[in-house]
Design a protein around this motif. Structure first.
Motif, PDB file in Angstrom:
ATOM      1  N   HIS A  16     -82.996  -8.310 -18.392  1.00 59.81           N
ATOM      2  CA  HIS A  16     -83.476  -8.514 -19.769  1.00 59.81           C
ATOM      3  C   HIS A  16     -82.651  -9.525 -20.546  1.00 59.81           C
ATOM      4  CE1 HIS A  16     -83.993  -4.027 -18.932  1.00 59.81           C
ATOM      5  NE2 HIS A  16     -85.233  -4.515 -18.883  1.00 59.81           N
ATOM      6  N   ASP A  43     -80.303 -10.156 -23.448  1.00 59.89           N
ATOM      7  CA  ASP A  43     -79.145  -9.405 -23.980  1.00 59.89           C
ATOM      8  C   ASP A  43     -78.318  -8.728 -22.877  1.00 59.89           C
ATOM      9  OD1 ASP A  43     -80.571  -6.825 -23.609  1.00 59.89           O
ATOM     10  OD2 ASP A  43     -79.263  -6.013 -25.145  1.00 59.89           O
ATOM     11  N   ASP A  44     -78.837  -8.582 -21.680  1.00 58.16           N
ATOM     12  CA  ASP A  44     -78.045  -7.924 -20.627  1.00 58.16           C
ATOM     13  C   ASP A  44     -76.705  -8.626 -20.346  1.00 58.16           C
ATOM     14  OD1 ASP A  44     -79.967  -6.000 -20.369  1.00 58.16           O
ATOM     15  OD2 ASP A  44     -80.670  -6.624 -18.384  1.00 58.16           O
ATOM     16  N   HIS A  62     -82.593  -2.034 -14.782  1.00 59.10           N
ATOM     17  CA  HIS A  62     -81.266  -2.474 -14.317  1.00 59.10           C
ATOM     18  C   HIS A  62     -81.048  -2.064 -12.861  1.00 59.10           C
ATOM     19  CE1 HIS A  62     -79.740  -2.218 -18.775  1.00 59.10           C
ATOM     20  NE2 HIS A  62     -80.656  -3.159 -18.606  1.00 59.10           N
TER      21      HIS A  62
HETATM   22 ZN   LIG Z   1     -81.237  -4.403 -20.118  1.00 51.97          ZN
END
Ligand SMILES: [Zn+2]
Length: 227
Positions: free
Chosen positions: A7, A9-10, A119
Motif C-alpha cells: 500500500h 504509506d507502507d 501485508h
Molecule cells: Zn499497508
C-alpha cells in the motif's frame, strides 16, 4: 534497491529513513506498490481514494529521493497470493534489475498485533517473485523480452529477528517524518494516529538500542537473506 509493499504509506513507518540513507549515498531506489490503497479511507469511495493516495505516495517518494514509483492495480484489502501477482512483481524486478529487494514483515503477527492481510500476501509474493525473476523457465512466455535477473539480497523490514542494522542520521529521520506527513489525507482519516514527528523517532530509537555503540541514536533493522 527495489522496495515491494502492498500500500501507499507502507514504506513510511521507519523504512523510508533507510531509503533516504541509501538515496543520499547515491543508491537508486525504486518503489513497487501492489495496490493503490483505495480501500483505506472508510469515508471516501475507492474511486477517489486511489488517485489521492497515489499522489500522496508520489510526494512521499520525493521526500526521500525516490524517483521511480510503480503502482499496480491489484485490489486493496483483497490482495490474493497467486501466480499473476508473482508474475507482475517478477516483471518489475527484471525491469529495475535491483541488487536487493526490500519488503516488510509478512508474519501473521507483526508490529505488536496481527499483521494486515495484504501485508502477508505482499511479502511472500515478493519473496517468491524474486526467485521467479532469476529463473528463465518461470512464467515462461509471460514475462516478455526482459532477461532473467538474479537478485543478491532479500531484506525484510519490521521482522522480529533482525540480523542487520543500519544506523541513520537525524536528517534521514526528518526525511522519514516528512514522507509520512505526505499521507495527510489518509492519516486524517485515522482517528488517534500519532503525529509523525512523535512516531518515527520513537520507532527508530528502539532498533538503535541493539547497537553496542551508544552513539547510535536511530537505526533501521532488517532480516537479510542471500537469494
Ligand atoms: Zn499497508
Amino acid at each position: 534497491m527495489l522496495v515491494v509493499v502492498a500500500h501507499p504509506d507502507d514504506p513510511e513507518y521507519g523504512l523510508s529513513a533507510a531509503v533516504k540513507h541509501w538515496t543520499s549515498a547515491g543508491v537508486e531506489v525504486s518503489y513497487l506498490l501492489l495496490t493503490h490503497g483505495e480501500a483505506g479511507i472508510s469515508t471516501l469511495v475507492p474511486e477517489e481514494t486511489g488517485p489521492l493516495r497515489a499522489a500522496e505516495q508520489r510526494a512521499a517518494c520525493t521526500a526521500v529521493g525516490v524517483g521511480d514509483l510503480v503502482i499496480l492495480n491489484h485490489p486493496d484489502s483483497m490482495l490474493v497470493y497467486g501466480l499473476d501477482l508473482r508474475l507482475d512483481i517478477a516483471r518489475e524486478i527484471r525491469r529495475v534489475k535491483p541488487d536487493a529487494v526490500v519488503t516488510a514483515s509478512f508474519e501473521v503477527e507483526a508490529y505488536g498485533g496481527f499483521n494486515q492481510a495484504d501485508h502477508r500476501v505482499a511479502g511472500l509474493a515478493a519473496l517468491d517473485a524474486t526467485r521467479d525473476a532469476g529463473n528463465p523457465w518461470a512464467h515462461r512466455g509471460l514475462l516478455g523480452s526482459e532477461q532473467p535477473w538474479n537478485v543478491d539480497q532479500f531484506l525484510i523490514f519490521g521482522a522480529d529477528d533482525p540480523n542487520v542494522g543500519l544506523p541513520v542520521s537525524r536528517g534521514c529521520v526528518d526525511a522519514a517524518i516528512e514522507s509520512l506527513r505526505c499521507h495527510s489525507a489518509y492519516l486524517a482519516a485515522l482517528p488517534g494516529h500519532p503525529a509523525p514527528e512523535d512516531l518515527i523517532p520513537a520507532a527508530l530509537r528502539g532498533p538503535a538500542e541493539l547497537f553496542p555503540d551508544p552513539g547510535v541514536e536511530f537505526a533501521v533493522n532488517f532480516t537479510m537473506h542471500s537469494i
